[in-house]
Every structure is written in C-alpha cells, then in structure tokens.
Design a protein around this motif. Sequence first.
Motif, mmCIF file in Angstrom:
data_model
loop_
_atom_site.group_PDB
_atom_site.id
_atom_site.type_symbol
_atom_site.label_atom_id
_atom_site.label_comp_id
_atom_site.label_asym_id
_atom_site.label_seq_id
_atom_site.Cartn_x
_atom_site.Cartn_y
_atom_site.Cartn_z
ATOM 1 N N ASP A 1 0.842 -1.202 0.000
ATOM 2 C CA ASP A 1 0.000 0.000 0.000
ATOM 3 C C ASP A 1 0.877 1.252 0.000
ATOM 4 O O ASP A 1 0.611 2.206 -0.736
ATOM 5 C CB ASP A 1 -0.912 -0.016 1.228
ATOM 6 C CG ASP A 1 -1.897 1.127 1.222
ATOM 7 O OD1 ASP A 1 -2.479 1.409 0.144
ATOM 8 O OD2 ASP A 1 -2.100 1.749 2.284
ATOM 9 N N ALA A 2 1.930 1.248 0.809
ATOM 10 C CA ALA A 2 2.820 2.409 0.848
ATOM 11 C C ALA A 2 3.586 2.585 -0.460
ATOM 12 O O ALA A 2 3.895 3.706 -0.857
ATOM 13 C CB ALA A 2 3.818 2.260 1.996
ATOM 14 N N GLN A 3 3.831 1.492 -1.143
ATOM 15 C CA GLN A 3 4.593 1.566 -2.392
ATOM 16 C C GLN A 3 3.744 2.072 -3.549
ATOM 17 O O GLN A 3 4.205 2.875 -4.355
ATOM 18 C CB GLN A 3 5.151 0.178 -2.724
ATOM 19 C CG GLN A 3 5.966 0.134 -3.983
ATOM 20 C CD GLN A 3 6.462 -1.275 -4.275
ATOM 21 O OE1 GLN A 3 6.233 -2.200 -3.517
ATOM 22 N NE2 GLN A 3 7.145 -1.423 -5.387
ATOM 23 N N PHE A 4 2.491 1.623 -3.626
ATOM 24 C CA PHE A 4 1.677 1.914 -4.815
ATOM 25 C C PHE A 4 0.570 2.938 -4.595
ATOM 26 O O PHE A 4 -0.027 3.396 -5.557
ATOM 27 C CB PHE A 4 1.063 0.612 -5.338
ATOM 28 C CG PHE A 4 2.100 -0.367 -5.807
ATOM 29 C CD1 PHE A 4 2.886 -0.092 -6.920
ATOM 30 C CD2 PHE A 4 2.309 -1.550 -5.136
ATOM 31 C CE1 PHE A 4 3.846 -0.983 -7.355
ATOM 32 C CE2 PHE A 4 3.274 -2.448 -5.562
ATOM 33 C CZ PHE A 4 4.035 -2.166 -6.676
ATOM 34 N N ASN A 5 0.278 3.309 -3.379
ATOM 35 C CA ASN A 5 -0.790 4.259 -3.091
ATOM 36 C C ASN A 5 -0.156 5.573 -2.631
ATOM 37 O O ASN A 5 0.421 5.649 -1.548
ATOM 38 C CB ASN A 5 -1.718 3.689 -2.015
ATOM 39 C CG ASN A 5 -2.902 4.581 -1.755
ATOM 40 O OD1 ASN A 5 -3.065 5.629 -2.365
ATOM 41 N ND2 ASN A 5 -3.756 4.157 -0.829
ATOM 42 N N ALA A 6 -0.292 6.595 -3.441
ATOM 43 C CA ALA A 6 0.323 7.887 -3.121
ATOM 44 C C ALA A 6 -0.314 8.533 -1.895
ATOM 45 O O ALA A 6 0.319 9.342 -1.222
ATOM 46 C CB ALA A 6 0.219 8.831 -4.313
ATOM 47 N N GLU A 7 -1.554 8.190 -1.580
ATOM 48 C CA GLU A 7 -2.241 8.790 -0.439
ATOM 49 C C GLU A 7 -2.116 7.936 0.822
ATOM 50 O O GLU A 7 -2.767 8.210 1.827
ATOM 51 C CB GLU A 7 -3.707 9.004 -0.798
ATOM 52 C CG GLU A 7 -3.882 9.959 -1.956
ATOM 53 C CD GLU A 7 -5.316 10.007 -2.449
ATOM 54 O OE1 GLU A 7 -6.167 9.308 -1.879
ATOM 55 O OE2 GLU A 7 -5.577 10.750 -3.404
#
Length: 157
Positions: A131-137
């Motif tokens: 999630d931290a890698q692919f989700n900018a928010e």
Amino acid sequence: MPGDLLRHVFGPQPYSSWWLWWAVLLTVTVFAWYVGVFVWTLPSHRLRRIPVVRRVHAWLIRARFTRCVRRIADEHDAGRMSDPAASAAISQTVRSFLHQATGVRAQYLQVGAIADGHLAAAAPLLTRLGDAQFNAESRVDVADASVRAQELIRSWT
C-alpha cells in the motif's frame, strides 16, 4: 689457531616451536576455508537439512536481513530514499528472507497467495508495504514498517 676456531663450530640446532604452531594455524585456516566455501556454496534448502548448520544458517540469515532492513530505514531517515522506494526495498528484503528461510519463492507470489500459505504471518506487513509503495495517499509509516519487518525476521521460525 685451529683450536681457537673450534669453539665457534656447533651441532645442528632444534627447530623453534613457533614453526609447529605456525603449521597448525595454517592447517586449521585452510580447513576452515574449505568448510566455509562448502557451506557458502550449498543451496539453502540443503543447508536447512543439516542439523548443526541449520541453526547457524538461520541465525546468519536473520542477522543479514535485519541489517539490510535497518540500512534501508537509515537511508529513508537520512532523506536519501522516498517512502515508496523504502517500502519497495523493505518488501523485497522481507520476501527474499522468506525465500531463504523457507524455500518458498515468495518474491514471485502475490500477497493473497502468501496469506493462504504457511507464510501467512508476513502477509499483513507485505500488504502495508505494498500500500505504501503503490498508493500515493497512503499514510504508512516507513519507520514503523521497518521495525515490524525486523521483528518478523528475528522471530521467524
């Protein structure tokens, strides 16, 4: 005159004991070198079957991958690595550790497949890192994820 020079002539001297210790040290060093090369080049799945080496191998890979995660966190804290890059690096390190520790090729598995198998303990962390890698928010704290990754690696059985 010839009698005066005879006092300088003496028989063969014994070898120093240092030569013996030097030879023993070199022999032990060569033996340790061959054992090290043998263990270093064995595949991990074969190392996990040798009873004495199994514990040492597990300790070494835990220490190695824990240092790697700590180094990634230090790079992130110093500002030389972004949140997504640090998350990706930690995720890759955890997956590589799982492969070395279990033999399962975790680098190529999706998180759902990891959660369904015997690597399920790592799935929540890998989900957060993804999630931290692919989700900018995403609001995933990389420092906390790094601490959790180190705990996972140290406590893996």
